[in-house]
Design a protein around this motif. Sequence first.
Motif, PDB file in Angstrom:
ATOM      1  N   ALA A  40       0.896  -1.270   0.121  1.00 28.17           N
ATOM      2  CA  ALA A  40      -0.100   0.124   0.134  1.00 28.17           C
ATOM      3  C   ALA A  40       0.870   1.281  -0.212  1.00 28.17           C
ATOM      4  N   GLU A  41       1.798   1.157   0.851  1.00 31.21           N
ATOM      5  CA  GLU A  41       2.897   2.331   0.810  1.00 31.21           C
ATOM      6  C   GLU A  41       3.502   2.642  -0.311  1.00 31.21           C
ATOM      7  N   ILE A  42       3.965   1.351  -1.245  1.00 29.75           N
ATOM      8  CA  ILE A  42       4.613   1.654  -2.403  1.00 29.75           C
ATOM      9  C   ILE A  42       3.585   2.265  -3.434  1.00 29.75           C
ATOM     10  N   GLN A  43       2.359   1.925  -3.477  1.00 30.75           N
ATOM     11  CA  GLN A  43       1.596   2.195  -4.241  1.00 30.75           C
ATOM     12  C   GLN A  43       1.431   3.990  -4.429  1.00 30.75           C
ATOM     13  N   ASN A  44       1.710   4.393  -3.186  1.00 33.71           N
ATOM     14  CA  ASN A  44       1.688   5.932  -3.070  1.00 33.71           C
ATOM     15  C   ASN A  44       2.972   6.641  -3.170  1.00 33.71           C
ATOM     16  N   PHE A  45       3.986   6.048  -3.729  1.00 37.14           N
ATOM     17  CA  PHE A  45       5.301   6.493  -3.954  1.00 37.14           C
ATOM     18  C   PHE A  45       4.984   7.647  -5.089  1.00 37.14           C
ATOM     19  N   GLU A  46       6.111   8.736  -4.560  1.00 38.86           N
ATOM     20  CA  GLU A  46       6.089   9.691  -5.529  1.00 38.86           C
ATOM     21  C   GLU A  46       7.232   9.782  -6.582  1.00 38.86           C
ATOM     22  N   TRP A  47       7.069  10.512  -7.436  1.00 41.83           N
ATOM     23  CA  TRP A  47       8.254  10.344  -8.702  1.00 41.83           C
ATOM     24  C   TRP A  47       9.613  10.327  -8.214  1.00 41.83           C
ATOM     25  N   TYR A  48      10.038  11.140  -7.214  1.00 42.27           N
ATOM     26  CA  TYR A  48      11.269  10.975  -6.576  1.00 42.27           C
ATOM     27  C   TYR A  48      11.840   9.413  -5.940  1.00 42.27           C
ATOM     28  N   HIS A  49      10.484   8.941  -5.367  1.00 45.11           N
ATOM     29  CA  HIS A  49      10.924   7.662  -4.861  1.00 45.11           C
ATOM     30  C   HIS A  49      11.190   6.751  -5.878  1.00 45.11           C
ATOM     31  N   TRP A  50      10.390   6.695  -7.058  1.00 47.17           N
ATOM     32  CA  TRP A  50      10.660   5.879  -8.110  1.00 47.17           C
ATOM     33  C   TRP A  50      12.056   6.238  -8.833  1.00 47.17           C
ATOM     34  N   PHE A  51      12.586   7.445  -8.893  1.00 43.61           N
ATOM     35  CA  PHE A  51      13.850   7.668  -9.384  1.00 43.61           C
ATOM     36  C   PHE A  51      14.918   7.046  -8.647  1.00 43.61           C
ATOM     37  N   LEU A  52      14.834   7.173  -7.300  1.00 46.33           N
ATOM     38  CA  LEU A  52      15.717   6.538  -6.323  1.00 46.33           C
ATOM     39  C   LEU A  52      15.619   5.026  -6.571  1.00 46.33           C
ATOM     40  N   PHE A  53      14.514   4.587  -6.688  1.00 51.41           N
ATOM     41  CA  PHE A  53      14.433   3.226  -6.999  1.00 51.41           C
ATOM     42  C   PHE A  53      15.187   2.697  -8.237  1.00 51.41           C
ATOM     43  N   GLY A  80       2.628   0.542 -14.290  1.00 52.13           N
ATOM     44  CA  GLY A  80       2.241   0.233 -15.421  1.00 52.13           C
ATOM     45  C   GLY A  80       3.322   0.401 -16.649  1.00 52.13           C
ATOM     46  N   TRP A  81       2.768   0.955 -17.588  1.00 52.36           N
ATOM     47  CA  TRP A  81       3.497   1.243 -18.721  1.00 52.36           C
ATOM     48  C   TRP A  81       4.372   2.548 -18.475  1.00 52.36           C
ATOM     49  N   SER A  82       4.047   3.310 -17.711  1.00 55.26           N
ATOM     50  CA  SER A  82       4.822   4.485 -17.390  1.00 55.26           C
ATOM     51  C   SER A  82       6.286   4.180 -17.010  1.00 55.26           C
ATOM     52  N   SER A  83       6.279   2.967 -16.492  1.00 58.66           N
ATOM     53  CA  SER A  83       7.645   2.367 -15.886  1.00 58.66           C
ATOM     54  C   SER A  83       8.575   2.003 -16.914  1.00 58.66           C
ATOM     55  N   PRO A  85      10.298   3.767 -19.421  1.00 50.33           N
ATOM     56  CA  PRO A  85      11.444   4.583 -19.677  1.00 50.33           C
ATOM     57  C   PRO A  85      12.554   4.168 -18.319  1.00 50.33           C
ATOM     58  N   GLY A  86      11.918   4.237 -17.248  1.00 47.79           N
ATOM     59  CA  GLY A  86      12.776   4.199 -16.020  1.00 47.79           C
ATOM     60  C   GLY A  86      13.487   2.645 -16.189  1.00 47.79           C
ATOM     61  N   VAL A  87      12.672   1.575 -16.518  1.00 52.25           N
ATOM     62  CA  VAL A  87      13.411   0.471 -16.631  1.00 52.25           C
ATOM     63  C   VAL A  87      14.338   0.241 -17.671  1.00 52.25           C
ATOM     64  N   CYS A  88      14.106   0.726 -18.784  1.00 53.74           N
ATOM     65  CA  CYS A  88      15.128   0.643 -19.869  1.00 53.74           C
ATOM     66  C   CYS A  88      16.470   1.640 -19.663  1.00 53.74           C
ATOM     67  N   ILE A  89      16.372   2.569 -18.715  1.00 52.90           N
ATOM     68  CA  ILE A  89      17.351   3.601 -18.486  1.00 52.90           C
ATOM     69  C   ILE A  89      18.383   2.782 -17.427  1.00 52.90           C
ATOM     70  N   SER A  90      17.613   2.113 -16.487  1.00 53.02           N
ATOM     71  CA  SER A  90      18.123   1.474 -15.515  1.00 53.02           C
ATOM     72  C   SER A  90      18.916   0.330 -15.858  1.00 53.02           C
ATOM     73  N   TYR A  91      18.235  -0.497 -16.919  1.00 53.82           N
ATOM     74  CA  TYR A  91      18.886  -1.557 -17.651  1.00 53.82           C
ATOM     75  C   TYR A  91      20.238  -1.264 -18.238  1.00 53.82           C
ATOM     76  N   THR A 175      11.730  -7.235 -22.283  1.00 53.57           N
ATOM     77  CA  THR A 175      11.301  -6.054 -20.981  1.00 53.57           C
ATOM     78  C   THR A 175       9.857  -5.673 -21.169  1.00 53.57           C
ATOM     79  N   VAL A 176       9.561  -5.419 -22.464  1.00 51.20           N
ATOM     80  CA  VAL A 176       8.090  -5.128 -22.735  1.00 51.20           C
ATOM     81  C   VAL A 176       7.227  -6.325 -22.466  1.00 51.20           C
ATOM     82  N   MET A 177       7.591  -7.445 -22.811  1.00 57.69           N
ATOM     83  CA  MET A 177       6.676  -8.494 -22.313  1.00 57.69           C
ATOM     84  C   MET A 177       6.549  -8.695 -20.709  1.00 57.69           C
ATOM     85  N   THR A 178       7.727  -8.494 -20.216  1.00 59.53           N
ATOM     86  CA  THR A 178       7.740  -8.755 -18.537  1.00 59.53           C
ATOM     87  C   THR A 178       6.791  -7.643 -17.966  1.00 59.53           C
TER      88      THR A 178
END
Length: 233
Positions: A40-53, A80-83, A85-91, A175-178
């Motif tokens: 539940a807490e993760i669902q409410n993460f802000e953009w900077y939380h995901w940046f650090l993630f 969802g799909w908004s992730s 770019p973040g996944v690709c850059i982190s890869y 990555t897209v499939m996963t």
Amino acid sequence: MPLPKFIEENKKSLLYTSLMGVMAIIVSSVVTFYAARYEAEIQNFEWYHWFLFYVATSFTMAFAMTPTTFIALLSGYFLGWSSLPGVCISYLLASYIGYQAASFIDNGKFMQTISEKKGVKEWIDRLKSNQWSIIVLARLSPILPFAIMNVVLSIVKTDLKKFIICSFVGMFPRTVMTIWVGTQASAFRNLMEENHENQYMRLAMIVLIVISFAGLFYYGIKAFRKTVEQRTY
């Protein structure tokens, strides 16, 4: 070259690679536990939380603490799909970090060792003449460990620019499939269960594995034949 001598001369790289397998199991289990507990807490993460993630996962994936598939599943489920770019850059960052770390640890020792075995060195050199295809195919397969392939492709001295570009191209389809699988999960528990993949997803993964291994086998045999022919003449 006797095997014990090979192990002795490359013990740092071999130990580094071995530790990766252990770390992946431990860290992924811990992350799964806390992700389920604090969903539940993760669902409410802000953009900077995901940046650090994604900054953090660039390192954890590079050193095999978290599998790439695991990160893509989590990203798809929570963002969802908004992730994408973040996944690709982190890869890409993880690929670069893993490549440079392996290069630093090995320090050219592996290639120096196999230079004593001319047939092996010639075979690897011929494989490297098809770097673009080899790297894409190696990244395409969901079952070839990401971090270990970073090590392998680094210590055989693949070109860094080609390595980064081809890593992105090879990993993008899976990555897209996963991420898509992550978006389909109705609950975190279902996400972590093996049966979350439908038959189309399984089929797609099998196709990627077949293409990857068939391509790598083709280039491996092709390089071997040319090496044998050259040494014969």
